[in-house]
Scaffold this motif. Structure first.
Motif, PDB file in Angstrom:
ATOM      1  N   ASN B 244       5.155 -20.891 -10.751  1.00 37.28           N
ATOM      2  CA  ASN B 244       4.853 -19.767 -10.028  1.00 37.28           C
ATOM      3  C   ASN B 244       5.998 -18.722 -10.336  1.00 37.28           C
ATOM      4  O   ASN B 244       5.820 -17.593 -10.092  1.00 37.28           O
ATOM      5  N   GLU B 248       6.035 -14.812 -10.808  1.00 38.74           N
ATOM      6  CA  GLU B 248       6.767 -13.985 -10.128  1.00 38.74           C
ATOM      7  C   GLU B 248       7.465 -12.945 -10.875  1.00 38.74           C
ATOM      8  O   GLU B 248       7.267 -11.588 -10.780  1.00 38.74           O
ATOM      9  N   LEU B 251       5.086 -10.547 -12.835  1.00 35.83           N
ATOM     10  CA  LEU B 251       4.513  -9.663 -11.899  1.00 35.83           C
ATOM     11  C   LEU B 251       5.708  -8.406 -11.304  1.00 35.83           C
ATOM     12  O   LEU B 251       5.424  -7.336 -11.473  1.00 35.83           O
ATOM     13  N   LYS B 252       6.700  -8.970 -11.006  1.00 39.34           N
ATOM     14  CA  LYS B 252       7.798  -8.250 -10.593  1.00 39.34           C
ATOM     15  C   LYS B 252       8.202  -7.264 -11.467  1.00 39.34           C
ATOM     16  O   LYS B 252       8.316  -6.050 -11.117  1.00 39.34           O
TER      17      LYS B 252
END
Ligand SMILES: Nc1ncnc2c1ncn2[C@@H]1O[C@H](COP(=O)(O)OP(=O)(O)OP(=O)(O)O)[C@@H](O)[C@H]1O
Ligand SMILES: [Mg+2]
Lengths: 126, 449
Positions: B244, B248, B251-252
């Motif tokens: 994950n 993250e 995406l961040k």
């Protein structure tokens, strides 16, 4: 305490199954499931759930469209909705995983059962 | 093809001009009556040769040897014309420069030289034959010969250098085009990374979610009092968390919304990051050397993103120095005028900076293991890593590249295998490059980030 009824609308059948089992296991919830938007809306009308967990990205009718349709009908407009989405980050939501953006609640996938339960509770309790 | 046609027309026209002038001089000057038949024959012959030139297929004009043969032919014919007209002593010899002007169409200096000597020789012989080299004006006539050679060579030389300038410019442009193409490919990769990000997030997080819920389900089924089972569950969750974390990260970094460009005091920001990394720096026994030319240097950047980037560069450096005998991290910050816009390993030519602009340079050097050329070429690619599974995702630098791009800056690297590596982050200065007091946050105010 009376059990709350939760409607889960998600195209992943396995996910629906596990979440249902886990929520039921907590002794706090009754659960109905739908694996796409249209049946989800029908269930929302017939079952009158206390809360709906709604996957944002589904083939066919997406979560947003479902929520809009629910909003548009007086029988279902007052049911709170939590969107399940893969597109928010921990940074957006904080560690609990629940976030209110505008009038909508979001929860980041993946989420653990205990976080999901506390999210549901905090939305139900206002 | 177009060019060759133009060349052919030019040859034809200049030769026609030559013929007309020669004919005029032959027929309408004082000695016009002599050798009339010969002259008429000469003019007819020359005219015919020009018509033949006009009729030749174009491919003849792309062959420079044939072209010089033609020029040689003209040289001889013009010399013959001069002789026939009886004007060897007059300024009529200047007509030779018309032929020289024809040679601009090619730039072989050697052939031109040969041609100039041929004409000088023939013309010298003409002068001599007509007794002009022994009368009172001999000096003037004698000087005509070197004059012909020198002017021709000078002319040829100028033409050649203009051409070779053009050629090297052409080569340069060509090289630039190739580079631009590479950048475009890279940019496209970057853009698709952004698009991919949400796709990957969706496709991976859904199964992760199933695993996560499924493990909770199994956990509930498990009879109590099985500590090893609880431990296994925790391990699975740790693995889910690891997967994950990649999502993250992607995406961040790939979202515009969190991206605010503001004046950032770069020295304070680096100091903050060094605080954050302090623990791991100490544990790895890395010495830090700072050389900040001006404590108020101010870049236009996204504060959070930039600190992520710097942190990753520092972490990479620490990793690279794991086995190094000397472990020193050196950080320099300075302002520099752009004096060339070349690029090294970063994919984008620094078209965000123009020559003469100021940029803020953050230089981070380590004394680590460095990297060979082939590794260096790939470090900005998504998912490229030389680290063991679990230790690196290979996203750090590719994201850094993408983000710095968005800040209209560049990231470059230079490295010597076995000796060390330097990263150069070049940023746009905010305003004049110096932060005001209010913008000078960092250290105290921002230490939480
Ligand atoms: N200072 C350095 N010295 C030597 N090699 C380096 C250095 N910095 C980066 N590299 C090389 O570049 C590769 C890519 O770095 P990058 O930061 O993109 O990914 P990573 O560090 O492997 O993983 P992560 O995504 O966790 O940062 C590294 O695996 C390493 O081989
Ligand atoms: Mg890294």
């Amino acid at each position: 305490m009376e059990k709350k009824k939760i409607l889960i609308v998600d195209d992943e059948e396995d996910f629906c199954f596990f979440v249902r089992e886990n929520l039921i296991n907590s002794q706090k919830f009754e659960v109905v499931i739908a694996t796409s938007g249209k049946p989800g809306m029908a269930l929302a009308r017939s079952e009158k759930p206390d809360l709906i967990l709604l996957d944002l990205m589904m083939p066919g009718m997406g979560g947003e469209a479902v929520a809009e349709a629910l909003q548009g009908s007086p029988e279902t407009a007052s049911i709170p909705v939590i969107f399940l989405t893969a597109l928010v980050t921990r940074e957006d939501t904080g560690t609990g995983g629940l976030k209110k953006i505008g009038e909508s609640w979001f929860i980041a996938k993946p989420v653990r059962t205990r976080d999901l339960i506390s999210a549901i509770e905090s939305v139900l309790n206002g | 093809m177009q060019e060759i046609l133009a060349r052919k027309r030019m040859i034809f026209t200049i030769r026609l001009l030559l013929i007309i002038i020669t004919a005029y001089v032959m027929l309408f000057t004082p000695s016009g009556r002599e050798h009339l038949v010969l002259k008429a024959f000469f003019i007819a012959f020359y005219l015919a040769s020009d018509l033949i030139v006009a009729a030749l297929p174009e491919r003849f004009f792309s062959n420079f040897r044939l072209f010089y043969l033609l020029i040689c032919f003209d040289t001889i014919v013009v010399a013959a014309g001069i002789w026939l007209s009886g004007q060897a002593g007059s300024d009529f010899y200047l007509i030779y420069f018309l032929i020289i002007s024809l040679s601009t169409l090619s730039s072989r200096l050697r052939y031109l030289m040969l041609n100039a000597f041929i004409f000088a020789g023939v013309y010298g012989w003409l002068l001599f034959q007509q007794g002009l080299l022994s009368d009172d004006l001999a000096v003037g006539y004698c000087l005509r010969i070197p004059f012909i050679v020198i002017i021709s060579l000078f002319y040829g030389f100028v033409v050649k250098s203009v051409r070779s300038d053009k050629e090297s410019e052409l080569r340069r442009t060509n090289k630039m085009l190739v580079e631009t193409r590479n950048q475009l490919i890279q940019k496209d990769k970057m853009a698709s990374l952004g698009r991919l990000a949400s796709g990957i997030a969706h496709e991976i997080r859904n199964p992760l979610e199933i695993i996560s819920m499924g493990v909770d389900y199994l956990d509930n089924l498990m009879p109590d009092g099985r500590p090893e089972a609880k431990k296994a569950v925790d391990r699975i969750f740790a693995a889910i968390e690891r997967a994950n974390a990649i999502i993250e990260d992607v995406l961040k970094f790939s979202r515009k919304t969190e991206f605010v460009i503001e004046p950032v005091n770069i020295g304070n920001l680096v100091a903050d990051v060094l605080d954050m990394a302090g623990h791991s720096l100490k544990r790895a026994d890395v010495g830090v050397e700072k050389e900040f030319s001006d404590p108020r240097l101010c870049a236009a950047a996204s504060r959070n993103m930039l600190s992520q980037i710097i942190l990753n560069i520092i972490n990479n450096a620490v990793d690279a120095m794991e086995k190094a005998p000397v472990k020193r991290l050196k950080i320099r910050i300075y302002m520099q005028k752009v004096n060339n816009v070349g690029y090294k390993t970063g994919y984008r030519r620094a078209d965000y900076f123009r020559v003469g602009d100021n940029m803020i340079v953050l230089e981070i050097s380590d004394t680590g293991k460095g990297m060979p050329e082939d590794v260096m070429m790939k470090i900005f690619e998504p998912f490229f890593t030389t680290k063991q599974t679990g230790r690196g995702t290979g996203l750090g630098l590719s994201l850094a590249h993408m983000i710095i791009d968005r800040m209209r800056g560049t990231i470059d690297v230079s490295s010597q295998d076995g000796i060390g590596t330097t990263f150069y982050v070049k940023l746009q200065p905010a305003a004049d490059g110096h932060c005001t007091k209010e913008e000078d946050v960092g250290k105290e105010k921002n230490s939480h980030s």
